[in-house]
Design a protein around this motif. Structure first.
Motif, PDB file in Angstrom:
ATOM      1  N   ARG A  44       0.819  -1.208   0.000  1.00 52.23           N
ATOM      2  CA  ARG A  44       0.000   0.000   0.000  1.00 52.23           C
ATOM      3  C   ARG A  44       0.857   1.265   0.000  1.00 52.23           C
ATOM      4  O   ARG A  44       0.599   2.206  -0.752  1.00 52.23           O
ATOM      5  CB  ARG A  44      -0.934  -0.005   1.211  1.00 52.23           C
ATOM      6  N   SER A  45       1.872   1.317   0.867  1.00 52.82           N
ATOM      7  CA  SER A  45       2.683   2.527   0.973  1.00 52.82           C
ATOM      8  C   SER A  45       3.469   2.794  -0.311  1.00 52.82           C
ATOM      9  O   SER A  45       3.603   3.948  -0.740  1.00 52.82           O
ATOM     10  CB  SER A  45       3.632   2.426   2.163  1.00 52.82           C
ATOM     11  N   ALA A  46       3.994   1.742  -0.924  1.00 53.53           N
ATOM     12  CA  ALA A  46       4.699   1.931  -2.190  1.00 53.53           C
ATOM     13  C   ALA A  46       3.753   2.488  -3.251  1.00 53.53           C
ATOM     14  O   ALA A  46       4.144   3.326  -4.073  1.00 53.53           O
ATOM     15  CB  ALA A  46       5.310   0.611  -2.664  1.00 53.53           C
ATOM     16  N   CYS A  47       2.494   2.040  -3.222  1.00 56.93           N
ATOM     17  CA  CYS A  47       1.507   2.576  -4.166  1.00 56.93           C
ATOM     18  C   CYS A  47       1.226   4.050  -3.883  1.00 56.93           C
ATOM     19  O   CYS A  47       1.063   4.839  -4.819  1.00 56.93           O
ATOM     20  CB  CYS A  47       0.217   1.762  -4.096  1.00 56.93           C
ATOM     21  N   LEU A  48       1.171   4.437  -2.605  1.00 48.10           N
ATOM     22  CA  LEU A  48       0.963   5.846  -2.275  1.00 48.10           C
ATOM     23  C   LEU A  48       2.105   6.699  -2.828  1.00 48.10           C
ATOM     24  O   LEU A  48       1.872   7.806  -3.337  1.00 48.10           O
ATOM     25  CB  LEU A  48       0.851   6.021  -0.761  1.00 48.10           C
ATOM     26  N   ARG A 427     -10.814  -4.801  -3.814  1.00 48.83           N
ATOM     27  CA  ARG A 427      -9.975  -5.431  -4.842  1.00 48.83           C
ATOM     28  C   ARG A 427      -8.487  -5.301  -4.529  1.00 48.83           C
ATOM     29  O   ARG A 427      -7.666  -5.954  -5.160  1.00 48.83           O
ATOM     30  CB  ARG A 427     -10.286  -4.826  -6.209  1.00 48.83           C
ATOM     31  N   CYS A 428      -8.129  -4.452  -3.563  1.00 47.65           N
ATOM     32  CA  CYS A 428      -6.728  -4.274  -3.188  1.00 47.65           C
ATOM     33  C   CYS A 428      -6.271  -5.420  -2.287  1.00 47.65           C
ATOM     34  O   CYS A 428      -7.069  -5.987  -1.535  1.00 47.65           O
ATOM     35  CB  CYS A 428      -6.536  -2.942  -2.453  1.00 47.65           C
ATOM     36  N   PRO A 429      -4.992  -5.761  -2.318  1.00 43.56           N
ATOM     37  CA  PRO A 429      -4.481  -6.806  -1.422  1.00 43.56           C
ATOM     38  C   PRO A 429      -4.690  -6.410   0.031  1.00 43.56           C
ATOM     39  O   PRO A 429      -4.634  -5.234   0.388  1.00 43.56           O
ATOM     40  CB  PRO A 429      -2.985  -6.869  -1.751  1.00 43.56           C
ATOM     41  N   ARG A 430      -4.928  -7.386   0.871  1.00 44.22           N
ATOM     42  CA  ARG A 430      -5.136  -7.116   2.294  1.00 44.22           C
ATOM     43  C   ARG A 430      -3.804  -6.929   2.994  1.00 44.22           C
ATOM     44  O   ARG A 430      -2.842  -7.636   2.725  1.00 44.22           O
ATOM     45  CB  ARG A 430      -5.907  -8.265   2.942  1.00 44.22           C
ATOM     46  N   ALA A 431      -3.782  -5.992   3.932  1.00 42.59           N
ATOM     47  CA  ALA A 431      -2.539  -5.675   4.626  1.00 42.59           C
ATOM     48  C   ALA A 431      -1.964  -6.897   5.336  1.00 42.59           C
ATOM     49  O   ALA A 431      -0.753  -7.108   5.376  1.00 42.59           O
ATOM     50  CB  ALA A 431      -2.771  -4.542   5.619  1.00 42.59           C
ATOM     51  N   LYS A 432      -2.828  -7.739   5.885  1.00 40.92           N
ATOM     52  CA  LYS A 432      -2.344  -8.888   6.649  1.00 40.92           C
ATOM     53  C   LYS A 432      -1.660  -9.920   5.773  1.00 40.92           C
ATOM     54  O   LYS A 432      -0.923 -10.778   6.263  1.00 40.92           O
ATOM     55  CB  LYS A 432      -3.501  -9.533   7.423  1.00 40.92           C
ATOM     56  N   ASP A 433      -1.908  -9.852   4.463  1.00 41.46           N
ATOM     57  CA  ASP A 433      -1.264 -10.788   3.545  1.00 41.46           C
ATOM     58  C   ASP A 433       0.094 -10.280   3.062  1.00 41.46           C
ATOM     59  O   ASP A 433       0.770 -10.960   2.294  1.00 41.46           O
ATOM     60  CB  ASP A 433      -2.154 -11.039   2.323  1.00 41.46           C
ATOM     61  N   GLN A 434       0.483  -9.062   3.502  1.00 44.92           N
ATOM     62  CA  GLN A 434       1.697  -8.453   2.996  1.00 44.92           C
ATOM     63  C   GLN A 434       2.865  -8.581   3.953  1.00 44.92           C
ATOM     64  O   GLN A 434       3.891  -7.932   3.792  1.00 44.92           O
ATOM     65  CB  GLN A 434       1.444  -6.966   2.703  1.00 44.92           C
TER      66      GLN A 434
END
Length: 451
Positions: A44-48, A427-434
């Protein structure tokens, strides 16, 4: 084998699909060459950061896009690029990938033979660290392109991959099957593989990368990019600067490694490698510049002199920039006899040591990790230029401050990438899976048995 001076573009309209795109190193490289790109990134942060930089992005799992949304990708994409996560292959990692090298090579053979994706997926899911299997994704995308109605089953013209040196045997296996066996539809490639040092391409940092460049049969023999700068030799530096850095004056410590360009082999002229001072001394954009000479203490050795373990001066390239860059301690010289701890590297400075443009808009959390995980953009520009038959990029290309996206542009990019202008969606990946797998499933070193 290194690139020649023909500079005849291989493709009229290159369009890059950047797998595991991170905060945008390869996309920034493409931007500097006026080449459009689309990046797929699940953090998520890299996408931001990417949205803030104005880069086209899908916030998604690379594997999930291949399985479920490949037909939604722009059909005009003709260059496949990326660097799969390296943690399990890295020397600094736990080694699950290194232990599985032979097994992964077997999967490469099986994929090229057209074996069922479902069967292979079931076996890959059983690996101790599922990230190990991600190194197969570029090959699976290449195969999927030949089965895509949206693309009229057209294969990618170019494939450009990079990763830590430990992955080189897998790139060699890629080369073997791409050139020999070919994709299941019969498409073959001309391929070159090598391990390159980023400081020899103007990056102010010593970092070695295993790279693969492949051109579809009929597009000519690819070449690795030829170096533009001298390599950094730690032993030679230590020989010329005898003694520990701490017991020398500023003038002695800052002895330049080279006073002029060097001619090697015919007419090839190499510039001196870029030092941290070259990258950070002058003010640019919001960067105020570091006027005083400085030393950097990191957690890396210095290849030959234990007394200077982990210490480099501002006249040397940085050690490999990792997610620990924010922990590097910087000592500045008030005069030749007084050294004091100065401010540590800002994220802007850390990015500049990776050759990102000044004022690149690092966003979200774990920014140091984003910087460390990224492809150095200048190195990426050399890879893309060599793959496409373009002239070598100028070192100064990425020295101008980056212009971030407007709020309106960010909202549009996030709507396309996440599904909403201001937030992630289902549709975004879940944080817990990262997060990495728990330590209980990581391989551990066996303790020596008592005799």
């Amino acid at each position: 084998m290194t690139s020649t001076a023909s500079h005849k573009p291989i493709l009229d309209q290159p369009f890059v699909l950047d797998l595991f795109a991170g905060p945008g190193g390869l996309d920034v490289a493409g931007h500097s060459l006026d080449i459009p790109s689309l990046g797929i990134e699940w953090d998520r942060s890299a996408c931001l950061t990417r949205y803030a930089a104005g880069l086209d992005t899908l916030h998604a799992d690379v594997s999930a896009v291949r399985r479920n949304a490949f037909e939604s990708l722009p059909p005009e994409i003709n260059v496949l690029a990326g660097g799969p996560p390296c943690q399990t292959y890295s020397v600094a990692g736990h080694g699950a990938g290194r232990q599985a090298l032979d097994k992964v090579k077997g999967y490469i053979e099986r994929l090229m033979a057209g074996e069922s994706d479902q069967r292979i997926d079931e076996e890959l899911a059983a690996l101790p660290d599922p990230r190990t299997a991600l190194v197969l994704e570029p090959l699976r995308y290449a195969i999927q392109a030949t089965r895509s109605p949206n693309r009229e089953n057209r294969p990618y013209d170019l494939i450009v991959l990079e990763q830590v040196p430990a992955v080189a045997p897998l790139w060699e296996q890629y080369a073997k099957v791409l050139a020999g066996t070919g994709l299941p539809d019969g498409t073959t490639y001309k391929v070159v593989v090598g391990v390159l040092d980023t400081e020899t391409y103007g990056v102010p940092q010593t970092r070695s990368r295993a790279v693969l460049i492949a051109r579809r049969e009929g597009l000519g023999q690819p070449s690795l990019p030829s170096p533009t700068h001298c390599s950094y030799e730690a032993k030679e530096w230590n020989r010329r600067n005898r003694g520990g850095a701490s017991d020398q004056g500023a003038d002695q410590i800052r002895q330049p490694p080279l006073d002029e360009d060097i001619t090697k082999g015919g007419d090839e002229v190499l510039r001196p490698w870029m030092s941290m001072r070259d990258a950070l001394a002058s003010p640019v954009g919001s960067h105020p510049g570091r006027e005083r000479p400085f030393l950097v203490r990191s957690n890396y050795g210095s290849s030959g002199n234990p007394g200077r373990r982990g210490v480099r001066t501002d006249e040397q390239p940085a050690t490999t920039v990792t997610g620990r860059i924010s922990r590097f301690v910087v000592f500045e010289h008030l005069d030749e006899n007084v050294v004091f701890e100065g401010p540590r590297f800002s994220m802007n400075e850390a990015g500049m040591l990776q050759s990102f443009p000044p004022d690149y808009p690092w966003s979200g959390t774990a920014q140091a990790q984003q910087v460390g995980n990224a492809v150095p953009p200048l190195f990426g520009a050399h890879l893309l230029s060599a793959a496409l038959g373009l002239s070598k990029p100028a070192t100064e290309t990425l020295r101008k401050p980056w212009q971030p996206a407007t709020e309106e542009q960010r909202a549009k990019l996030r709507s396309n990438g996440c599904g909403a202008a201001d937030d992630c969606t289902d549709r975004c990946p879940r944080a817990k899976d990262q997060v990495p797998p728990p330590s209980s499933v990581r391989p551990r070193k066996k303790k020596a048995s008592a005799e």
